[in-house]
Every structure is written in structure tokens, then in C-alpha cells.
Design a protein around this motif. Structure first.
Motif: not given
Length: 242
Positions: A213-217, A222-225
Motif C-alpha cells: 500500500l506504500v512503496t519505500k523509495n 511513495q503512494i500511487s493511485k
């Protein structure tokens, strides 16, 4: 007040997005010359408290560039951030309308900011002599209070990771660019906004990351649609539950 004169008095308006320029133009379009000439522009560094609760409310502030937040410290010294205005609103204007002599909250800059200042005496004179401006400020103040009360009710009934999901949904809806949002807030800031402790925030982030549900960058999240839709479902499932 003519648009060109407003931009002459507030030159930073050329540096900000069109939507915010228009908000300033709407707010000050009927301002008399003596109000415009009394405006002061001040650059304030991030993390600066410029309004202190219970101190004399003798200055009105408008946020030109940057972000500010209101913080409540009254419960056991715990910080709870409860207001981050997006519209051009008179900080200190509520106290004028309520005829209060002191500020009712603490406000500080989240980022480096450009603030527009006007003395309370001149603001009061303008507000009470211009029904249109009075109605606009009353409308903006009531809208802000209504949104904050609604938000606080949601947080009251949500627990743990669900509170952080609500925060992410709100941030995404306000600040996503082309369907992607990068979370730049620190975990301490997230804790202050949700009323969670730092450990709970870290556990929730780990939970969301493992669930995709979130991406570590790097150091950012980072959150996509698609991820936003998943976070929103968590919140709406809880809110809509009978």
C-alpha cells in the motif's frame, strides 16, 4: 483593489501557483488603499512559532508561500497538529470575529514561508467597514472549523494504522502530482498529526509496505493511485461500518 497594484504590493505572487494567486486576489479585491499600504511581507524559517496560544492577538497573518500548522499541547504536553490551512485565510481573524483578545492556538511554519502581516487594529477597521470581506472571512473560518471538526471525529473513531491510512489519503488527495505522491513528512510529524506514538507509526508503515500500500523509495515513501485506492478502502470500510 486592482490586480496589478496587489501584485506590486505583494511581489511574491508572481512566484506562486495560479490558484493561490487567485485566492489572494479574491480576498483583497475590495481592500482600500490604506489596507494595502499597511501590509508587511516577512520571510520566516521552517519550524518557527509565530503565533503563541494565549498571547495577545494583535497581528493577522496570511500564508503566501509555504505551509503552516496549528498545534495543541494542552494534554500532558503531547503535540497534536490539527490545522493545516490550504486556502488564504486570516490567521488571527477568528479571534477578531469572536472578539477574543488572545490567540486560541499555537501556529508554526512547517516549511520556509513568506507571510503577509496586517495589524489587528487595521484588519478590524477593514473587516467591520466592508460587509463583503466580513462575509468572506466568516465563510472561510467556518469552513476551516467544519473540516477540522469532521477530521477530528474521524480520528476519534479510528485506531492505530487506520489513522495513518486516513492521513495518507488526505495528503494524497491534496498534493498528488499526476497520480503519484511522495511523503516528505517525518515520522515525528506523522505522529503529531495522528496522535500515535512513533513506534505505532513505524509499525503502521511497515504493515502498509508489506501489504503493497506504500512503496519505500530511498528515505521517502511513495503512494500511487492504486495504492491510494487501497488505503482509502481501509478508511471507508471503517467509517461506513454500522
Amino acid at each position: 483593489m486592482e490586480r496589478n497594484y496587489l501584485h506590486e504590493m505583494l511581489p511574491f505572487l508572481t512566484q506562486i501557483e495560479k490558484k493561490r494567486q487567485e485566492q489572494f486576489e479574491i480576498y483583497f479585491h475590495s481592500a482600500p488603499l490604506w489596507v494595502m499600504e499597511a501590509l508587511e511581507v516577512e520571510n520566516i524559517a521552517a519550524g518557527t512559532i509565530f503565533i503563541h496560544e494565549n498571547e495577545p492577538a494583535d497581528m493577522i497573518y496570511f500564508v503566501g508561500i509555504g505551509k503552516v500548522k496549528a498545534t495543541d499541547y494542552r494534554v500532558s504536553g503531547i503535540a497534536f497538529d490539527f490545522m493545516k490551512p490550504d486556502n488564504v485565510i486570516a490567521l488571527g481573524g477568528m479571534e477578531v470575529i469572536m472578539e477574543q483578545g488572545t490567540y486560541k492556538t499555537t501556529v508554526q511554519t512547517e516549511t520556509d514561508c513568506v507571510l503577509v502581516k496586517l495589524s489587528r487594529a487595521k484588519y478590524e477597521k477593514w473587516l467591520y467597514s466592508d460587509p463583503e470581506t466580513f462575509r468572506l472571512e466568516a465563510k472561510l473560518t467556518c469552513h476551516s472549523l467544519l473540516e477540522e471538526e469532521r477530521r477530528n471525529r474521524l480520528y476519534l473513531f479510528l485506531q492505530g494504522a487506520d489513522r495513518l491510512a486516513l492521513l495518507y489519503v488526505e495528503l494524497y488527495e491534496k498534493y498528488n502530482k499526476n497520480g503519484t505522491f511522495y511523503i516528505k513528512e517525518s515520522r515525528t510529524s506523522m505522529a503529531d498529526e495522528t496522535g500515535l506514538c512513533l513506534k505505532s507509526v513505524s509499525r503502521a508503515i511497515r504493515k502498509f509496505s508489506e501489504a503493497g500500500l506504500v512503496t519505500k523509495n530511498g528515505s521517502q515513501l511513495q503512494i500511487s493511485k492504486e495504492q491510494y485506492e487501497g488505503l482509502k478502502k481501509i478508511v471507508t470500510d471503517k467509517i461506513d461500518r454500522r
